[in-house]
Design an enzyme around this catalytic site. Structure first.
Site, PDB file in Angstrom:
ATOM      1  N   ASP A  44       0.847  -1.186   0.000  1.00 38.18           N
ATOM      2  CA  ASP A  44       0.000   0.000   0.000  1.00 38.18           C
ATOM      3  C   ASP A  44       0.887   1.242   0.000  1.00 38.18           C
ATOM      4  OD1 ASP A  44      -2.020   1.846   0.305  1.00 38.18           O
ATOM      5  OD2 ASP A  44      -3.048   0.741   1.883  1.00 38.18           O
ATOM      6  N   ASP A  45       0.830   2.028  -1.073  1.00 43.58           N
ATOM      7  CA  ASP A  45       1.564   3.298  -1.188  1.00 43.58           C
ATOM      8  C   ASP A  45       3.071   3.134  -1.357  1.00 43.58           C
ATOM      9  OD1 ASP A  45      -0.898   4.456  -0.793  1.00 43.58           O
ATOM     10  OD2 ASP A  45      -0.344   5.599   0.981  1.00 43.58           O
ATOM     11  N   CYS A  84      -6.049   3.539  -3.860  1.00 43.79           N
ATOM     12  CA  CYS A  84      -6.249   2.201  -3.326  1.00 43.79           C
ATOM     13  C   CYS A  84      -7.353   1.352  -3.952  1.00 43.79           C
ATOM     14  CB  CYS A  84      -6.495   2.366  -1.826  1.00 43.79           C
ATOM     15  SG  CYS A  84      -6.681   0.837  -0.935  1.00 43.79           S
ATOM     16  N   HIS A 150     -10.540  -3.142   1.707  1.00 45.76           N
ATOM     17  CA  HIS A 150     -10.915  -1.812   1.220  1.00 45.76           C
ATOM     18  C   HIS A 150     -11.825  -1.855  -0.003  1.00 45.76           C
ATOM     19  CE1 HIS A 150      -9.360   2.612   1.340  1.00 45.76           C
ATOM     20  NE2 HIS A 150     -10.680   2.523   1.431  1.00 45.76           N
ATOM     21  N   ASP A 285      -0.241  -0.826  -4.853  1.00 51.76           N
ATOM     22  CA  ASP A 285      -1.552  -0.411  -5.358  1.00 51.76           C
ATOM     23  C   ASP A 285      -1.548   0.967  -6.002  1.00 51.76           C
ATOM     24  OD1 ASP A 285      -1.222   1.067  -3.034  1.00 51.76           O
ATOM     25  OD2 ASP A 285      -3.241   0.706  -2.276  1.00 51.76           O
ATOM     26  N   ASN A 286      -0.547   1.777  -5.724  1.00 55.81           N
ATOM     27  CA  ASN A 286      -0.402   3.101  -6.348  1.00 55.81           C
ATOM     28  C   ASN A 286       0.978   3.639  -6.006  1.00 55.81           C
ATOM     29  OD1 ASN A 286      -2.711   3.659  -3.867  1.00 55.81           O
ATOM     30  ND2 ASN A 286      -0.725   4.650  -3.659  1.00 55.81           N
TER      31      ASN A 286
END
Length: 484
Positions: A44-45, A84, A150, A285-286
């Protein structure tokens, strides 16, 4: 000792184990032995260059770097969205976010005075969308979702969508990386680190399913905020030179904490004799948040459609198939994982399910190319990072961004200008016009929703926002339900 995933969801796990006690119809034990176990590690991130394998000399990531040395490292891998939930939906469905309707993180934000009204969002990933776990289960795979979901709570949770076991928290974030968390985790002690708790659950799933093919969707909360890491890892960065000048030891230690989790999972595979028959994917995810992550010199970061917000690290280790230490430059995106994993598993898709992605198996095997010359993005929202509604298209080395507030476009040649510093929209107006028309045609083909002018637009108050909070009923058996 942390409670295992089985202890969290014993009734579900029992059903899964009973269902897979024998081979699926038409599948022999030898066939099972040839089909790889598949672990999908989703960060994540994480920034494009947060790993040693991508040139980072500050963060310690020896285990993940080993995955790259023993597998293939992609240099043009993209998330289907700059944040996300849309990317997660694209991974699990193989479909563009514009098709599923999840084009923003859930539950989204509401800016009552912004220039444009954002597209509405569903409460969760629509229930009529097929999830990757469904065809894998039908093919005889044991499946588990561990970590961040999420994509909705209640009926939208993974154990209601085809995953045999789940250890997730619906919409909620942890609030902190050290227990007690914002959600309830039975048996976890105060001070336990969340990445370790998830790794315990993942190890338990692997141990119980060592003799059947399995698919583990391991979705870390790291390296998203809150930026917290174990003190001993933070201390190890004291005096260590950070070439970027950030000297963010806490973030670096958080990244290293993920690497140590991956090391534990690889050690578990080796201990059980599964290392050579398990394919491992590593992806984010990003893009990363620029003030702490390394985005490889690409422009901007999370929340934006410039390269820093969507270009991701992607490593695939598949022993016996992927050439160790190889590098793949072909542009790929997160909708491609669904068909790739189905082909690897020898699994047929659910009848009637349509996908937008293409299988990457020819690239992994080194036997050919993929037929998909163009990538698209649709982000009709305002991000918390400050971006405005926009869309983008990449065709070959050319990339065009369209900004919906004022309809201007930007055009870049990523081969000569990967940092997107020189806008060529005016000097190459014909190409810009053609690509813009192709982007608009694609939006029409996928039913993309566009933001509309806001009659309540107020420049003095346009950045005031209120978070939309959806109400849903939690399953009382959900091990990670929020405390009442």
């Amino acid at each position: 000792m942390h409670p295992t995933l089985k202890e969290f969801s014993a009734p579900i796990a029992a059903l899964v184990l009973a269902a897979f006690a024998t081979c699926s119809p038409g599948q022999s034990p030898d066939a099972d032995a040839r089909r790889p176990n598949i672990i999908f590690l989703l960060l994540d991130d994480m920034g494009y260059a947060d790993l040693g394998a991508y040139g980072n000399t500050y963060h310690r990531t020896p285990t993940i770097d080993r995955l790259a040395a023993e597998g293939v490292r992609f240099t043009n891998a993209y998330a289907a969205a700059p944040n996300c939930s849309p990317t997660r939906a694209s991974i699990l469905t193989g479909r563009w976010p514009a098709r599923t309707g999840i084009t923003q993180y859930l539950p989204g934000n509401f800016l009552p005075y912004a220039r444009m009204l954002q597209s509405e969002l569903p409460v969760g990933l629509p229930l009529d969308e097929t999830i990757l776990a469904e065809p894998l289960e039908k093919a005889g795979y044991s499946t588990a979702c561990v970590g961040k979901w999420h994509l909705g709570g209640g009926d939208y949770r993974p154990d209601q969508r085809g995953f045999g076991e789940s250890f997730t928290s619906g919409h909620l974030g942890p609030g902190t990386m050290f227990a007690p968390f914002q959600f309830t985790v039975p048996g976890v002690k105060d001070g336990d680190y969340l990445t370790d708790v998830l790794t315990d659950a993942a190890e338990g799933f692997i141990e119980r399913n060592w003799d059947t093919p399995f698919f583990l969707y391991m979705s870390y909360y790291s390296v998203h905020s809150p930026i917290q890491a174990k003190p001993e890892l933070i201390d190890a960065y004291a005096g260590r030179n950070d070439p970027s000048g950030r000297e963010n030891a806490v973030y670096a230690a958080m990244v290293e904490g993920v690497d140590r989790s991956v090391q534990r999972l690889m050690a578990k595979l080796e201990h059980l004799g599964l290392e050579e028959n398990t394919a491992v994917f590593f992806f984010s995810d990003n893009g990363g948040v620029p003030r702490r992550a390394f985005n490889g010199g690409f422009r901007s970061g999370k929340g934006y459609l410039w390269e820093g917000g969507i270009r991701e690290p992607l490593i695939v280790r598949w022993p016996g198939t992927v050439q160790p230490g190889s590098v793949e430059d072909t542009p790929v995106t997160s909708i491609d994982f669904y068909p790739t994993i189905l082909e690897m598993a020898g699994a047929a898709d659910v009848p009637g399910h349509t996908i937008d992605g293409v299988s990457l198996v020819p690239l992994l095997e080194g036997t050919g190319t993929i037929d998909r010359p163009t990538l698209f993005w649709h982000y009709p929202h305002y991000s918390n990072a400050g971006s405005t509604p926009m869309g983008a298209i990449r065709k070959g080395s050319w990339k065009l961004l369209e900004f919906f507030e004022d309809s201007h476009v930007e055009l870049y040649n990523l081969e000569t200008d990967p940092a997107e510093t020189t806008d060529l929209a005016r000097t190459d107006s014909g190409r810009a016009r053609s690509m813009r028309e192709e982007l608009a045609a694609w939006r029409d083909s996928v039913g993309a929703r566009l933001p509309a002018p806001n009659p309540e637009f107020d420049p003095a108050r346009e950045r005031q926002r209120s978070l939309l909070r959806y109400k849903f009923e939690w399953d009382p058996t959900d091990p990670l339900r929020p405390p009442r």
